[in-house]
Write a protein that holds these residues in place. Structure first.
Motif, PDB file in Angstrom:
ATOM      1  N   GLU A 173       0.869  -1.174   0.000  1.00  0.00           N
ATOM      2  CA  GLU A 173       0.000   0.000   0.000  1.00  0.00           C
ATOM      3  C   GLU A 173       0.907   1.225   0.000  1.00  0.00           C
ATOM      4  O   GLU A 173       1.691   1.426   0.927  1.00  0.00           O
ATOM      5  CB  GLU A 173      -0.925   0.023   1.219  1.00  0.00           C
ATOM      6  CG  GLU A 173      -2.070  -0.960   1.153  1.00  0.00           C
ATOM      7  CD  GLU A 173      -3.141  -0.667   2.213  1.00  0.00           C
ATOM      8  OE1 GLU A 173      -3.158   0.466   2.744  1.00  0.00           O
ATOM      9  OE2 GLU A 173      -3.935  -1.571   2.492  1.00  0.00           O
ATOM     10  N   PHE A 174       0.782   2.048  -1.019  1.00  0.00           N
ATOM     11  CA  PHE A 174       1.608   3.232  -1.136  1.00  0.00           C
ATOM     12  C   PHE A 174       0.901   4.213  -2.062  1.00  0.00           C
ATOM     13  O   PHE A 174      -0.014   3.844  -2.810  1.00  0.00           O
ATOM     14  CB  PHE A 174       2.994   2.891  -1.685  1.00  0.00           C
ATOM     15  CG  PHE A 174       2.967   2.293  -3.071  1.00  0.00           C
ATOM     16  CD1 PHE A 174       3.142   3.079  -4.202  1.00  0.00           C
ATOM     17  CD2 PHE A 174       2.754   0.929  -3.243  1.00  0.00           C
ATOM     18  CE1 PHE A 174       3.101   2.527  -5.472  1.00  0.00           C
ATOM     19  CE2 PHE A 174       2.728   0.362  -4.512  1.00  0.00           C
ATOM     20  CZ  PHE A 174       2.901   1.165  -5.628  1.00  0.00           C
ATOM     21  N   SER A 175       1.316   5.454  -2.032  1.00  0.00           N
ATOM     22  CA  SER A 175       0.668   6.455  -2.866  1.00  0.00           C
ATOM     23  C   SER A 175       1.590   6.927  -3.979  1.00  0.00           C
ATOM     24  O   SER A 175       2.815   6.902  -3.849  1.00  0.00           O
ATOM     25  CB  SER A 175       0.223   7.656  -2.027  1.00  0.00           C
ATOM     26  OG  SER A 175       1.335   8.387  -1.544  1.00  0.00           O
ATOM     27  N   ILE A 176       0.955   7.350  -5.079  1.00  0.00           N
ATOM     28  CA  ILE A 176       1.667   8.025  -6.153  1.00  0.00           C
ATOM     29  C   ILE A 176       0.945   9.334  -6.439  1.00  0.00           C
ATOM     30  O   ILE A 176      -0.245   9.483  -6.144  1.00  0.00           O
ATOM     31  CB  ILE A 176       1.742   7.180  -7.438  1.00  0.00           C
ATOM     32  CG1 ILE A 176       0.332   6.859  -7.963  1.00  0.00           C
ATOM     33  CG2 ILE A 176       2.559   5.912  -7.222  1.00  0.00           C
ATOM     34  CD1 ILE A 176       0.319   6.210  -9.346  1.00  0.00           C
ATOM     35  N   ASN A 177       1.656  10.275  -7.008  1.00  0.00           N
ATOM     36  CA  ASN A 177       1.058  11.528  -7.429  1.00  0.00           C
ATOM     37  C   ASN A 177       0.581  11.362  -8.870  1.00  0.00           C
ATOM     38  O   ASN A 177       1.381  11.135  -9.780  1.00  0.00           O
ATOM     39  CB  ASN A 177       2.073  12.662  -7.320  1.00  0.00           C
ATOM     40  CG  ASN A 177       1.461  14.024  -7.573  1.00  0.00           C
ATOM     41  OD1 ASN A 177       0.612  14.195  -8.440  1.00  0.00           O
ATOM     42  ND2 ASN A 177       1.904  15.021  -6.822  1.00  0.00           N
ATOM     43  N   ARG A 178      -0.722  11.456  -9.079  1.00  0.00           N
ATOM     44  CA  ARG A 178      -1.291  11.223 -10.417  1.00  0.00           C
ATOM     45  C   ARG A 178      -0.729  12.194 -11.451  1.00  0.00           C
ATOM     46  O   ARG A 178      -0.613  11.857 -12.642  1.00  0.00           O
ATOM     47  CB  ARG A 178      -2.810  11.331 -10.357  1.00  0.00           C
ATOM     48  CG  ARG A 178      -3.328  12.680  -9.923  1.00  0.00           C
ATOM     49  CD  ARG A 178      -4.834  12.696  -9.704  1.00  0.00           C
ATOM     50  NE  ARG A 178      -5.302  13.970  -9.180  1.00  0.00           N
ATOM     51  CZ  ARG A 178      -5.615  15.023  -9.934  1.00  0.00           C
ATOM     52  NH1 ARG A 178      -5.505  14.944 -11.254  1.00  0.00           N
ATOM     53  NH2 ARG A 178      -6.041  16.143  -9.393  1.00  0.00           N
ATOM     54  N   LYS A 179      -0.334  13.401 -11.003  1.00  0.00           N
ATOM     55  CA  LYS A 179       0.190  14.395 -11.935  1.00  0.00           C
ATOM     56  C   LYS A 179       1.553  13.996 -12.498  1.00  0.00           C
ATOM     57  O   LYS A 179       1.950  14.475 -13.563  1.00  0.00           O
ATOM     58  CB  LYS A 179       0.253  15.769 -11.260  1.00  0.00           C
ATOM     59  CG  LYS A 179      -1.122  16.359 -11.013  1.00  0.00           C
ATOM     60  CD  LYS A 179      -1.040  17.744 -10.398  1.00  0.00           C
ATOM     61  CE  LYS A 179      -2.429  18.349 -10.213  1.00  0.00           C
ATOM     62  NZ  LYS A 179      -2.382  19.688  -9.582  1.00  0.00           N
ATOM     63  N   ASP A 180       2.267  13.107 -11.793  1.00  0.00           N
ATOM     64  CA  ASP A 180       3.527  12.586 -12.335  1.00  0.00           C
ATOM     65  C   ASP A 180       3.291  11.783 -13.604  1.00  0.00           C
ATOM     66  O   ASP A 180       4.219  11.551 -14.382  1.00  0.00           O
ATOM     67  CB  ASP A 180       4.231  11.698 -11.298  1.00  0.00           C
ATOM     68  CG  ASP A 180       4.848  12.501 -10.164  1.00  0.00           C
ATOM     69  OD1 ASP A 180       5.166  13.692 -10.381  1.00  0.00           O
ATOM     70  OD2 ASP A 180       5.003  11.943  -9.062  1.00  0.00           O
TER      71      ASP A 180
END
Length: 218
Positions: free
Chosen positions: A181-188
């Motif tokens: 479980e981890f997050s990414i920045n969609r704008k990347d």
């Protein structure tokens, strides 16, 4: 009287903000870097080790996500996925994990949102029918109690970047399983829709992965 009206209007807004805490908060955030070269993608992680390549069981695996905005959140997943887990001498280190999803198979808790996610504002499924991940390194040890740290190339929405995140890998006699479980920045990944002025979409999206691959008996 005016003060009462103002307070009455403000209370629902405050309650809505309190009810939609960012699901990516307090979760590990993937480190993003330029994607590896094609040569690095195809180079075996460990040529001396005995390789054991396993097919991911799609029915026992999930590639899911939680996205949120000011007033709420939505949980979803991709219903069509495939992948492989390769062990090196029975271990994750020196091995490889890869998977792909069909973006048109996205399914959330709202039918109208499913349609929106498929268009050009989000996944643009006609132009980018698949999203893929291929590891380039698996190391023992990870943050937040994870057993390993994975670095690999995520190809999403026509953008390919290297991401690093913690994962818990379990290798049993009957199967190899990886969860993260981890997050990414969609704008990347050039998914830049802002949302309504009074209901902005958060940049960080929480990814929830479970990949299970049965081992051959005998």
């Amino acid at each position: 009287m005016i003060r009462f009206v103002v307070l009455a209007a403000a209370v629902p807004a405050l309650l809505s903000l309190a009810a939609c805490e960012d699901p990516a908060k307090d979760k590990p955030k993937a480190t993003v870097a330029p994607a590896s070269s094609a040569q690095a993608d195809t180079k075996p992680a460990s040529t001396a080790a005995v390789q054991e390549t396993l097919d991911v069981d799609a029915t026992a695996s999930t590639v899911g996500f939680i996205g949120s905005k000011v007033t709420g959140k939505h949980e979803g997943k991709f219903e069509k996925l495939a992948g492989k887990i390769t062990l090196a001498d029975g271990k994750a280190e020196g091995g490889k994990i890869s998977f792909e999803v069909e973006t048109a198979s996205v399914k959330t808790d709202a039918a109208d949102l499913d349609k929106h996610l498929k268009n050009a504002d989000f996944f643009d499924v006609e132009k980018f029918p698949k999203a893929t991940f291929t590891s380039t390194e698996i190391k023992a040890g990870g943050t937040n109690g994870a057993t390993h740290t994975i670095t690999g190339d995520l190809d999403l929405h026509g953008v390919k970047k290297s991401i690093t995140f913690p994962v818990t890998i379990t290798i049993a006699p009957d199967a190899a399983t990886g969860t993260a479980e981890f997050s990414i920045n969609r704008k990347d990944f050039n998914i830049t829709i802002a949302g309504k002025p009074d209901d902005l979409i958060r940049d960080d999206v929480l990814l929830k992965l479970t990949l299970k691959a049965p081992r051959k008996k005998g």
